[in-house]
Scaffold this motif. Structure first.
Motif, PDB file in Angstrom:
ATOM      1  N   LEU A 159       1.220   4.610   6.824  1.00 59.52           N
ATOM      2  CA  LEU A 159       0.253   4.581   5.727  1.00 59.52           C
ATOM      3  C   LEU A 159       0.879   5.249   4.508  1.00 59.52           C
ATOM      4  CD1 LEU A 159      -2.742   3.942   4.964  1.00 59.52           C
ATOM      5  CD2 LEU A 159      -3.266   6.293   5.653  1.00 59.52           C
ATOM      6  N   LEU A 200       0.736   6.493   0.536  1.00 62.53           N
ATOM      7  CA  LEU A 200      -0.155   6.880  -0.565  1.00 62.53           C
ATOM      8  C   LEU A 200       0.688   7.133  -1.809  1.00 62.53           C
ATOM      9  CD1 LEU A 200      -2.867   7.724  -1.769  1.00 62.53           C
ATOM     10  CD2 LEU A 200      -2.545   9.988  -0.737  1.00 62.53           C
ATOM     11  N   SER A 224      -8.611  14.408   4.257  1.00 63.85           N
ATOM     12  CA  SER A 224      -7.354  15.146   4.241  1.00 63.85           C
ATOM     13  C   SER A 224      -7.531  16.308   3.281  1.00 63.85           C
ATOM     14  CB  SER A 224      -6.232  14.225   3.756  1.00 63.85           C
ATOM     15  OG  SER A 224      -5.203  14.957   3.123  1.00 63.85           O
ATOM     16  N   PHE A 255      -8.586   6.064  -4.279  1.00 63.86           N
ATOM     17  CA  PHE A 255      -7.533   5.164  -3.778  1.00 63.86           C
ATOM     18  C   PHE A 255      -7.697   3.738  -4.313  1.00 63.86           C
ATOM     19  CE2 PHE A 255      -7.177   7.683   0.488  1.00 63.86           C
ATOM     20  CZ  PHE A 255      -6.530   8.715  -0.174  1.00 63.86           C
ATOM     21  N   LEU A 278      -3.188   2.987  -2.025  1.00 60.51           N
ATOM     22  CA  LEU A 278      -2.973   3.005  -0.576  1.00 60.51           C
ATOM     23  C   LEU A 278      -2.363   1.679  -0.128  1.00 60.51           C
ATOM     24  CD1 LEU A 278      -3.999   5.219   1.504  1.00 60.51           C
ATOM     25  CD2 LEU A 278      -5.739   3.540   2.129  1.00 60.51           C
ATOM     26  N   ALA A 292      -7.349   3.644   6.016  1.00 57.72           N
ATOM     27  CA  ALA A 292      -6.820   5.005   6.140  1.00 57.72           C
ATOM     28  C   ALA A 292      -7.223   5.627   7.475  1.00 57.72           C
ATOM     29  CB  ALA A 292      -7.309   5.860   4.971  1.00 57.72           C
ATOM     30  N   TYR A 318      -0.900  10.552   5.696  1.00 61.39           N
ATOM     31  CA  TYR A 318      -0.341   9.774   4.589  1.00 61.39           C
ATOM     32  C   TYR A 318       1.124  10.125   4.389  1.00 61.39           C
ATOM     33  CZ  TYR A 318      -5.324   9.665   3.293  1.00 61.39           C
ATOM     34  OH  TYR A 318      -6.685   9.518   3.298  1.00 61.39           O
ATOM     35  N   VAL A 339       3.420  10.265   1.490  1.00 66.27           N
ATOM     36  CA  VAL A 339       3.050  10.334   0.078  1.00 66.27           C
ATOM     37  C   VAL A 339       4.264  10.108  -0.828  1.00 66.27           C
ATOM     38  CG1 VAL A 339       1.953  11.727  -1.713  1.00 66.27           C
ATOM     39  CG2 VAL A 339       1.251  11.980   0.694  1.00 66.27           C
ATOM     40  N   TYR A 353       4.115  14.546   3.506  1.00 71.19           N
ATOM     41  CA  TYR A 353       3.209  14.037   4.550  1.00 71.19           C
ATOM     42  C   TYR A 353       1.937  14.857   4.504  1.00 71.19           C
ATOM     43  CZ  TYR A 353       1.338  12.580   9.051  1.00 71.19           C
ATOM     44  OH  TYR A 353       0.528  12.068  10.029  1.00 71.19           O
ATOM     45  N   ARG A 400      -4.267  13.627   8.069  1.00 67.39           N
ATOM     46  CA  ARG A 400      -5.688  13.277   8.033  1.00 67.39           C
ATOM     47  C   ARG A 400      -6.335  13.790   9.312  1.00 67.39           C
ATOM     48  NH1 ARG A 400      -8.149   8.974   5.459  1.00 67.39           N
ATOM     49  NH2 ARG A 400      -9.313   8.745   7.376  1.00 67.39           N
TER      50      ARG A 400
END
Lengths: 381, 381
Positions: B15, B17, B49, B241, B259, B355, B361, B363, B374, B377
């Motif tokens: 995932l 972000l 998160s 997002f 996202l 998500a 995430y 990032v 990172y 979540r």
């Protein structure tokens, strides 16, 4: 404490697993497949839990199928030593495959292209470890795989066998069987699946290549196969829990479904015939697998806390943490009076998707003298 | 290492972000709402998160909305002290509400029935802690809440105020605004939401009851409200997002979506025009929120690894761990040649749902001089 009292004390939403139903479901498929002379290789993508897998796998540690390398790693660490990773291998994942094999797990991969075969052969040679491979066969146009008579089956087999990988055989999955209804249609799908796999296996053997494994399977075809000549193993996953999609095509009844979501009534919109509960799509998943079946079950079929189906009631719509219970369109039942605080259980459309929304199972024991248990689940890739 | 190199080294599916887009999105809503004189109370059900919430909340710890008590507990432990739990309260959850309030978190609950009001009043008296309450108002027939002119608004207000709870005001959510398209329609929904909340607030005040808080909000209405007279705070979640559903109704463009899911090509079915990837519904979620929009984006819109949209390509169908990429129906683009191993990024239909399928995430930093981060979540209830 009775089971109902134990359920009542859980926070909601919670994921409930009826161990007795699960054991009955697992036994049913064994009873059907044992006389057909095949090994069962359960697909653990449904349970994603070491404790649940112990009940599903033959002898507790028997051969398994997985859908992610994370599953392979977790189950291998728990003692499962014969694992098929049944999603087409990406070359970038081969270092993880080799690392897991180096721990003593006999992990097999699947593929359907010369590019993948070359990558697996090269990785095998470089590591000095012949990675076992099933060539994926397409029996019904559902997703991946080669047609059984595609010459690429043999040419890929040769890349593997000559290149240093271990050609172990062929595999197919009749995913389209989920859209067939009733014993005759499902038996026809099972035969189609068998024939595709056996045809591809014969092509490999005719070319002088090895094909010890002929692997087929889906929950619908596994239950309705009548003859599995030439097949060595059958894979199935959702059969351990069952769900409304499987009930909708006649593989089980709602009374076989071992999985449910416990929820609490949090309000009403009486003029609209709605009962609001605290299980939305975050708990039930967004799966609407019954939407195109003869009976659309919305986001799930509603039961009382004991698990008895309440006539005509479904989760008609869902927001993230709100479920809206209403009478199914066309139902002649009347909306029951369920006060705020009433606990209910929702049978899922798709067990794999709903279970994945939770961190573990609250287990109703098969032996009513035992207390409820908690079996953790894992996720990720 | 460049961002593309860093992305290439991640396992898939992952995932992703884009922090820069997120910060731009957060700033956009602040710029719109500040001149309208309202407080923003972001809904943290989207980010789930602590690290992401720091960027979304005013001052990093400002007022927040949550959809579960688990979210309330996690964010309170991280220092967020003013939280609205925006799902109708079940009486069984009041001990957890009181326990969290006892730690110093000003947690408010919502409800829409005399039964809930009586339960909250009784729990408040017994605990010696007046639990703050918003009465839920229904502005558009979407789910829970009372009509603004329902006499129950006042009678519930009286149960709370007389019974020992803290009547704090009214709240509404125009969930039906997700089905409206374009600035005019969304502005009309925003006005409907405002009017419903203000009408209910006036009814409480006319009855001599307090109503300091008038809370409204959804991402579409928050962005298109023109006048928020009488409103004290606005809630929104997915705006941080954005996603394809929001793009489909004109609240953002695909270039605003922060996202995406990183995935790898694992095969092809060339005759069918399919590219297989390792992001199925387990990664993308089963959300098909664009199915009924003017442009159906399947299970997501396909981008290259840099995040550039590939013309006409969508995830047309999904199995648990397989995604099938194909040209959108009616597209005149041609299928690109994407070899096995190619990495792609999928923009989601619904950011909250996608998500939720991941544990954290990866990032892409707003400052390109920084390495990727990172952000974990959490989930559960």
């Amino acid at each position: 404490m009775t089971t109902t009292d134990a359920l009542s004390s859980l926070s909601t939403p919670s994921l409930i697993l009826d161990e007795g139903r699960m054991l009955r479901n697992v036994d049913r498929l064994r009873q059907h497949l044992d006389p057909l002379g095949v090994t069962i290789r359960p697909h653990l993508k449904t349970v994603k839990s070491v404790e649940a897998a112990r009940h599903v796998l033959t002898g507790g540690n028997g051969p398994a199928t997985v859908s992610t390398l994370k599953e392979a790693e977790v189950f291998a660490a728990a003692g499962v030593k014969d694992i098929l990773y049944a999603v087409g291998i990406a070359p970038q994942k081969l270092p993880r495959v080799l690392a897991l094999r180096a721990t003593g797990c006999d992990l097999t991969v699947v593929l359907d292209s010369p590019e993948q075969a070359t990558a697996v052969a090269n990785a095998s040679r470089e590591a000095g470890d012949a990675i076992p491979v099933l060539i994926e066969i397409d029996s019904d146009g559902h997703r991946s795989g080669l047609r059984p008579d595609d010459p690429a089956v043999v040419s890929i087999g040769r890349i593997l066998a000559d290149g240093g990988a271990a050609l172990r055989g062929v595999g197919t999955h009749a995913g389209e069987s989920y859209g067939a209804v009733g014993a005759e249609a499902l038996a026809a799908f099972a035969e189609r699946e068998r024939l595709a796999a056996v045809t591809a296996a014969e092509a490999l053997r005719a070319a002088g290549l090895p094909c010890p494994v002929v692997s087929v399977g889906s929950t619908p075809t596994a239950h309705f196969a009548r003859d599995l000549s030439g097949v060595t193993e059958v894979r199935a996953g959702v059969y351990a829990f069952f769900d409304l999609v499987m009930a909708g095509i006649g593989v089980c009844t709602p009374d076989d479904i071992a999985l449910s979501v416990l929820t609490t009534v949090i309000g009403h919109q009486k003029e609209r015939g709605w009962i609001m509960v605290d299980a939305g799509w975050m708990a039930l998943s967004r799966d609407r697998g019954t939407a195109n079946q003869a009976v659309d079950q919305g986001y799930g079929l509603v039961c009382d806390i004991e698990g008895r189906v309440l006539d005509g009631l479904v989760v008609a719509s869902a927001n993230q943490e709100h479920g809206v219970i209403a009478l199914r369109s066309g139902s002649s039942a009347s909306l029951p009076d369920l006060a705020v605080g009433t606990q209910l259980r929702i049978l899922p459309n798709h067990a794999c998707a709903t279970a994945a929304q939770f961190d573990g199972y609250e287990v109703i024991p098969a032996d009513p003298a035992q207390p409820m248990a908690y079996w953790p689940r894992f996720r990720g890739w």
